[in-house]
Design a protein around this motif. Sequence first.
Motif, mmCIF file in Angstrom:
data_model
loop_
_atom_site.group_PDB
_atom_site.id
_atom_site.type_symbol
_atom_site.label_atom_id
_atom_site.label_comp_id
_atom_site.label_asym_id
_atom_site.label_seq_id
_atom_site.Cartn_x
_atom_site.Cartn_y
_atom_site.Cartn_z
ATOM 1 N N TRP A 36 0.827 -1.208 0.000
ATOM 2 C CA TRP A 36 0.000 0.000 0.000
ATOM 3 C C TRP A 36 0.861 1.257 0.000
ATOM 4 O O TRP A 36 0.574 2.228 -0.698
ATOM 5 C CB TRP A 36 -0.910 -0.002 1.228
ATOM 6 N N ALA A 37 1.962 1.227 0.771
ATOM 7 C CA ALA A 37 2.825 2.403 0.857
ATOM 8 C C ALA A 37 3.520 2.681 -0.465
ATOM 9 O O ALA A 37 3.782 3.836 -0.801
ATOM 10 C CB ALA A 37 3.851 2.208 1.974
ATOM 11 N N GLU A 38 3.847 1.634 -1.208
ATOM 12 C CA GLU A 38 4.513 1.830 -2.496
ATOM 13 C C GLU A 38 3.627 2.533 -3.508
ATOM 14 O O GLU A 38 4.129 3.143 -4.464
ATOM 15 C CB GLU A 38 4.970 0.473 -3.061
ATOM 16 N N ARG A 39 2.319 2.477 -3.310
ATOM 17 C CA ARG A 39 1.405 3.140 -4.253
ATOM 18 C C ARG A 39 1.178 4.607 -3.907
ATOM 19 O O ARG A 39 0.565 5.333 -4.684
ATOM 20 C CB ARG A 39 0.064 2.404 -4.272
ATOM 21 N N THR A 40 1.650 5.043 -2.754
ATOM 22 C CA THR A 40 1.493 6.444 -2.360
ATOM 23 C C THR A 40 2.735 7.239 -2.765
ATOM 24 O O THR A 40 3.819 6.676 -2.972
ATOM 25 C CB THR A 40 1.277 6.564 -0.843
ATOM 26 N N GLU A 41 2.584 8.558 -2.875
ATOM 27 C CA GLU A 41 3.698 9.412 -3.255
ATOM 28 C C GLU A 41 4.608 9.726 -2.074
ATOM 29 O O GLU A 41 5.783 10.037 -2.267
ATOM 30 C CB GLU A 41 3.169 10.726 -3.847
ATOM 31 N N ALA A 42 4.085 9.680 -0.869
ATOM 32 C CA ALA A 42 4.900 9.970 0.315
ATOM 33 C C ALA A 42 5.943 8.879 0.525
ATOM 34 O O ALA A 42 5.765 7.726 0.110
ATOM 35 C CB ALA A 42 4.011 10.101 1.548
ATOM 36 N N GLN A 43 7.035 9.252 1.166
ATOM 37 C CA GLN A 43 8.121 8.311 1.410
ATOM 38 C C GLN A 43 8.229 7.880 2.873
ATOM 39 O O GLN A 43 8.846 6.864 3.169
ATOM 40 C CB GLN A 43 9.452 8.936 0.965
ATOM 41 N N TRP A 44 7.635 8.658 3.767
ATOM 42 C CA TRP A 44 7.740 8.284 5.174
ATOM 43 C C TRP A 44 7.026 6.981 5.458
ATOM 44 O O TRP A 44 7.486 6.185 6.291
ATOM 45 C CB TRP A 44 7.166 9.398 6.056
ATOM 46 N N ASP A 45 5.886 6.720 4.742
ATOM 47 C CA ASP A 45 5.171 5.471 4.996
ATOM 48 C C ASP A 45 5.966 4.267 4.508
ATOM 49 O O ASP A 45 5.905 3.188 5.107
ATOM 50 C CB ASP A 45 3.778 5.511 4.362
ATOM 51 N N ASP A 46 6.737 4.417 3.418
ATOM 52 C CA ASP A 46 7.604 3.317 2.966
ATOM 53 C C ASP A 46 8.658 2.993 4.026
ATOM 54 O O ASP A 46 8.933 1.828 4.311
ATOM 55 C CB ASP A 46 8.295 3.704 1.649
ATOM 56 N N TRP A 47 9.232 4.061 4.598
ATOM 57 C CA TRP A 47 10.291 3.866 5.590
ATOM 58 C C TRP A 47 9.742 3.175 6.828
ATOM 59 O O TRP A 47 10.333 2.206 7.321
ATOM 60 C CB TRP A 47 10.893 5.228 5.942
ATOM 61 N N PHE A 48 8.611 3.655 7.351
ATOM 62 C CA PHE A 48 8.064 3.078 8.569
ATOM 63 C C PHE A 48 7.516 1.674 8.327
ATOM 64 O O PHE A 48 7.606 0.806 9.190
ATOM 65 C CB PHE A 48 6.969 3.981 9.132
ATOM 66 N N ALA A 49 6.937 1.444 7.161
ATOM 67 C CA ALA A 49 6.409 0.112 6.874
ATOM 68 C C ALA A 49 7.519 -0.927 6.823
ATOM 69 O O ALA A 49 7.324 -2.087 7.200
ATOM 70 C CB ALA A 49 5.648 0.131 5.545
ATOM 71 N N ALA A 50 8.711 -0.517 6.388
ATOM 72 C CA ALA A 50 9.812 -1.467 6.257
ATOM 73 C C ALA A 50 10.600 -1.651 7.554
ATOM 74 O O ALA A 50 11.167 -2.713 7.795
ATOM 75 C CB ALA A 50 10.758 -1.012 5.143
ATOM 76 N N ARG A 51 10.623 -0.612 8.422
ATOM 77 C CA ARG A 51 11.540 -0.660 9.561
ATOM 78 C C ARG A 51 10.872 -0.610 10.931
ATOM 79 O O ARG A 51 11.476 -1.036 11.919
ATOM 80 C CB ARG A 51 12.530 0.518 9.475
ATOM 81 N N ALA A 52 9.689 -0.052 11.018
ATOM 82 C CA ALA A 52 9.117 0.237 12.334
ATOM 83 C C ALA A 52 8.318 -0.942 12.892
ATOM 84 O O ALA A 52 7.754 -1.744 12.145
ATOM 85 C CB ALA A 52 8.229 1.482 12.263
ATOM 86 N N PHE A 53 8.287 -1.017 14.222
ATOM 87 C CA PHE A 53 7.432 -1.914 14.986
ATOM 88 C C PHE A 53 7.696 -3.394 14.723
ATOM 89 O O PHE A 53 6.776 -4.208 14.770
ATOM 90 C CB PHE A 53 5.958 -1.597 14.733
ATOM 91 N N HIS A 54 8.929 -3.758 14.441
ATOM 92 C CA HIS A 54 9.256 -5.173 14.336
ATOM 93 C C HIS A 54 9.124 -5.828 15.719
ATOM 94 O O HIS A 54 9.616 -5.300 16.721
ATOM 95 C CB HIS A 54 10.682 -5.367 13.813
ATOM 96 N N PHE A 55 8.451 -6.994 15.778
ATOM 97 C CA PHE A 55 8.258 -7.818 16.980
ATOM 98 C C PHE A 55 7.300 -7.200 18.002
ATOM 99 O O PHE A 55 6.946 -7.879 18.971
ATOM 100 C CB PHE A 55 9.598 -8.112 17.681
ATOM 101 N N VAL A 56 6.893 -5.950 17.824
ATOM 102 C CA VAL A 56 5.982 -5.347 18.797
ATOM 103 C C VAL A 56 4.635 -6.074 18.822
ATOM 104 O O VAL A 56 4.154 -6.459 19.902
ATOM 105 C CB VAL A 56 5.805 -3.844 18.520
ATOM 106 N N PRO A 57 3.962 -6.300 17.682
ATOM 107 C CA PRO A 57 2.690 -7.040 17.742
ATOM 108 C C PRO A 57 2.850 -8.450 18.303
ATOM 109 O O PRO A 57 1.985 -8.941 19.035
ATOM 110 C CB PRO A 57 2.224 -7.066 16.275
ATOM 111 N N SER A 58 3.983 -9.101 17.979
ATOM 112 C CA SER A 58 4.208 -10.460 18.473
ATOM 113 C C SER A 58 4.363 -10.474 19.985
ATOM 114 O O SER A 58 3.804 -11.349 20.683
ATOM 115 C CB SER A 58 5.452 -11.062 17.804
ATOM 116 N N MET A 59 5.127 -9.515 20.525
ATOM 117 C CA MET A 59 5.292 -9.466 21.978
ATOM 118 C C MET A 59 3.984 -9.114 22.674
ATOM 119 O O MET A 59 3.667 -9.657 23.742
ATOM 120 C CB MET A 59 6.382 -8.444 22.332
ATOM 121 N N LEU A 60 3.211 -8.211 22.088
ATOM 122 C CA LEU A 60 1.917 -7.872 22.680
ATOM 123 C C LEU A 60 0.977 -9.075 22.666
ATOM 124 O O LEU A 60 0.234 -9.310 23.640
ATOM 125 C CB LEU A 60 1.294 -6.701 21.920
#
Length: 356
Positions: A36-60
């Motif tokens: 979904w982020a790749e279809r948007t023009e913004a770049q911050w969503d690409d960065w966060f989608a690839a790097r942010a919140f790893h393992f957080v949902p799993s630990m929760l």
Amino acid sequence: MELPFGDVLIYLGTAAAAFLLGLASERWVRGCVIRWAERTEAQWDDWFAARAFHFVPSMLLALIAIRILMAFRPPSASAEALATGSLRILLVVVGVKVVLDLVIGGFVFRAERLGVKGVSILRNSLVAVASAVGLLLILDQLGISVTPFLATLGVGGIALALALQPTLGNIFAGMQLVAARNFEVGHFVRVESANLHGYVRDIGWRTTTFTSLGNDVIVPNGVLADSIMTNHNTPEPYLRIRIPVGVHYDSDLEQVERVTLKVIRWVQDRTSAGVPGFEGQIRWTAFGDSAITFDAILQTAVPRDRHDIASAFIKRLHVRYREEGIEIPYPIRTLHFGSASEEIDPGAAPTGVRSG
């Protein structure tokens, strides 16, 4: 009565199964978010989608599963305290991870977008601070007093801050410059306190590098934070140039203005450094000692061409003034002496000197 070995396996197995299920779900959801982020023009969503919140949902998910299991299969009193403490520690870890991804991750993303060098040093420093805070919270949950650690950190922090005061000042000034985003790499900036005109080549974590007249000028970020700066790329990427000119007092000022504006338009339209269509301006400034002065205002699209357009204007203006009979005076001092027929007594005292 302690928790039986079988119950330990049940709790550990439930946590592991929930964690693995969370990893699988996280991988699928992250893939959908990245597409979904790749279809948007913004770049911050690409960065966060690839790097942010790893393992957080799993630990929760593991935390929620253990909490639900405790409700249906409660452990003994002593084991419940241990399980509750473990859940709080896991919650602290999740909180620290969220802070790292949101706050520090967002800052690093902004710095990378601006091309700031030394981002890894800043990121590692911020991660170390957040990890230290998380460790203190975990020790507090384990019942270990953190007061001695805080006292030691306080004294050590004061000593370190005093020793590294200039460096830390430049680092925090660099953070402020990145956050304010008053200029970016490639902008042409004037720094008043350093008397510097130049292109921003690099924004580092301690210094900023400018390119001026073919050389690199390295300025501490603390100097930039305290200086008045002019960004010639904003709000429009044009540079206005003021060239002082003086004409004789006997000149026809209307003719001077008319000829000068024609020269400005000729330079703007006929030279590569000019901006075609710019009409130019004349601003009369003062009655000088030897001339009536004014500023001729020109414009260039590329700041580094300011010397070229000024040179072309001065040469063309000198030719046109000579053709039109307009005089550009130079400073003259007129001395008035007494009449030649006046008799001078060799023994008399000089004029203005009282004889004794």
